[in-house]
Design a protein around this motif. Structure first.
Motif, short mmCIF file in Angstrom:
data_model
loop_
_atom_site.label_atom_id
_atom_site.label_comp_id
_atom_site.label_asym_id
_atom_site.label_seq_id
_atom_site.Cartn_x
_atom_site.Cartn_y
_atom_site.Cartn_z
N LEU A 143 0.47 -1.05 0.02
CA LEU A 143 0.16 0.18 0.23
C LEU A 143 1.48 1.54 -0.39
O LEU A 143 0.56 1.74 -1.06
CB LEU A 143 -0.92 0.22 1.05
N LYS A 144 1.75 1.34 0.80
CA LYS A 144 2.89 2.86 0.37
C LYS A 144 3.19 2.58 -0.74
O LYS A 144 3.69 3.25 -0.73
CB LYS A 144 4.02 2.40 1.88
N GLY A 145 3.75 1.29 -1.40
CA GLY A 145 4.60 1.22 -2.67
C GLY A 145 4.02 1.46 -3.51
O GLY A 145 4.16 2.20 -4.34
N LYS A 146 1.96 2.24 -2.93
CA LYS A 146 1.27 2.13 -4.33
C LYS A 146 0.91 1.59 -5.23
O LYS A 146 0.68 2.03 -6.46
CB LYS A 146 1.66 3.75 -4.81
N GLU A 147 0.88 0.14 -4.82
CA GLU A 147 0.22 -1.17 -5.90
C GLU A 147 -0.80 -1.09 -5.82
O GLU A 147 -1.59 -0.32 -4.80
CB GLU A 147 0.89 -1.85 -4.79
N ARG A 148 -0.79 -1.78 -6.65
CA ARG A 148 -2.70 -1.91 -7.28
C ARG A 148 -3.44 -2.77 -5.92
O ARG A 148 -3.37 -4.63 -6.26
CB ARG A 148 -2.64 -2.43 -8.72
N LEU A 149 -4.05 -2.62 -5.37
CA LEU A 149 -4.61 -4.03 -3.90
C LEU A 149 -6.39 -3.98 -4.42
O LEU A 149 -6.62 -2.59 -4.45
CB LEU A 149 -3.77 -3.46 -2.91
#
Length: 447
Positions: free
Chosen positions: A220-226
């Protein structure tokens, strides 16, 4: 990758010599049968089963994976315990570390996607649909969630999502939850993305190496698509004595929430090759599930019996779970109890909440012996291979009283059974016609 190394300490003596996923359920299943069956029905033919705590029984049970059609030449079921690599080796320190330590096993299949499952929940899910949504949304991680009552949400990892179900925030067991979407411990990952986060997590000495505490927050901190995948069918975490007992008793409801009679989505298992069960002319069975190889001479009411169980004459088993090859002696009463495998209950014994007042559950560990006239109170646990001594001198009258009470209960049960039989004849045909519908709500959204 199926995480099956949990100790399940809250299950007490039932997990003293086995991992939680190996605990029996429903008379002929073990908890791990559910994720394994889901894999088989979802078209997943390569499953790594990560074991750690007390793995022997689980390893033996899984074998080559043939009961779940996981014994193909190109895939299969692979048991993956921790092992020494070179001059070093360590236990799995967390769920993420368990996957990290087996990344070379994963990479031999060169996957685009990886599904990570908990091995200790009871549910049906088509993982192919999960992966389909993951792929359609271009997700890096998709987490299966289920709505829970807000008052229970603090027990789970909670997802806060936008209208498109994209995860904006994750809270691990929050005191004041902002949502009731609880993680089911079922994940779909894009493997190259996850592998990078696992490598970084392994290099972080301060990490607890856990998906919920470390990997998901880092993504989430790395701005991945979750994204969250909402599931609406039956799901049960049988992590306590009470929840295990309740999950079994739910199978005996007129409309059980979990349908075990669903032909397209059968729960597959490794079963003993036993003859049909035998019911004596003087026996009474009411609203119960009796597995193969059982011998019933006494009374069984609202209970679940695994294979090879014997219930002697004048014995009464009520609201209880009796596991494989256990024996209930003549005149004994077993009430609201869980009795593990190969337990021997002698004559005139009294097990559990016979008065029905405390609603607490007695538990007898594997291979324990309850000598003639012995008793185990409600909420008490008897250890593995432990012996409960015979009643003290002068207690023969008490044992006779128990036996008499058992005969009275048997007579009452026969009367009830006779009335039910008379009433049931008129509606028998209709009941047979609607049996498939009556046996449960199936898979909910997954149907």
């Amino acid at each position: 990758m199926l995480l099956a190394g949990g100790q399940g300490s809250r299950l007490g003596v039932l997990t003293h010599e086995r991992a939680k996923p190996a605990v029996a359920y429903g008379g002929k299943y073990r908890i791990i049968d559910f994720p394994l069956s889901n894999c088989a029905h979802s078209g997943i033919d390569a499953v790594g089963v990560l074991t750690q705590y007390q793995p022997l029984e689980l390893n033996t049970y899984i074998g080559n994976g043939s009961p779940w059609d996981l014994d193909s030449l190109t895939g299969g079921a692979f048991v993956l315990p921790p092992y020494v690599k070179g001059k070093s080796g360590k236990w799995y320190s967390g769920t993420a570390d368990a996957i990290y330590q087996n990344k070379y096993f994963i990479e031999q299949f060169d996957p685009d996607y990886l599904v990570v499952l908990s091995g200790d929940h009871i549910y049906k899910m088509n993982y192919d649909w999960l992966i389909g949504e993951h792929r359609a949304k271009g997700a890096d991680a998709t987490i299966a969630v289920i709505p829970v009552p807000m008052e229970e949400a603090s027990r789970f990892g909670i997802m806060i999502t936008d209208k498109d179900m994209r995860i904006k925030q994750f809270e691990e067991k929050p005191e004041r939850p902002k949502s009731n979407l609880a993680s089911m411990g079922v994940y779909a990952f894009t493997w190259p993305v996850l592998r990078a986060y696992l490598d970084a997590d392994a290099a972080n000495e301060k990490s607890s190496n856990d998906f919920g505490k470390d990997i998901i927050p880092a993504m989430l901190k790395g701005k991945e698509r979750l994204f969250a995948y909402e599931y609406s069918g039956y799901w049960k975490d049988v992590g306590t004595i009470r929840s295990l007992w309740e999950a079994n008793m739910e199978l005996l409801q007129d409309y059980p929430p979990l349908n075990l009679y669903d032909d397209p989505w059968r729960i597959l298992s490794r079963n003993p090759n036993e003859p049909p069960h035998y019911v004596d002319a003087g026996a009474v069975i009411t609203n119960s599930m009796i597995s193969e190889g059982c011998h019933i001479y006494g009374t069984v009411i609202n209970s679940i019996l695994s294979s090879g169980v014997t219930v002697a004459k004048n014995a009464v088993v009520r609201d209880s779970i009796i596991m494989t090859e256990s024996e209930i002696g003549e005149g004994s009463i077993v009430d609201m109890s869980i009795i593990d495998e190969e337990v021997k209950v002698g004559k005139g014994c009294r097990i559990g909440d016979y008065a029905g007042a405390s609603h607490k559950i007695a538990v007898i560990g594997k291979k324990a012996v309850i000598e003639d006239g012995g008793s185990v109170a409600a909420n008490e646990q008897v250890g593995v291979s432990e012996t409960v001594p015979a009643a003290a001198a002068g207690s023969a009258a008490a044992a006779c009283a128990v036996s008499k009470a058992g005969r009275s209960a048997a007579a009452a049960a026969k009367t009830v059974a006779a009335k039910k039989t008379a009433a049931g004849k008129a509606s028998g045909a209709a009941a047979k016609t609607s049996a498939a519908k009556k046996r449960g709500a199936g898979m909910g959204k997954e149907a």
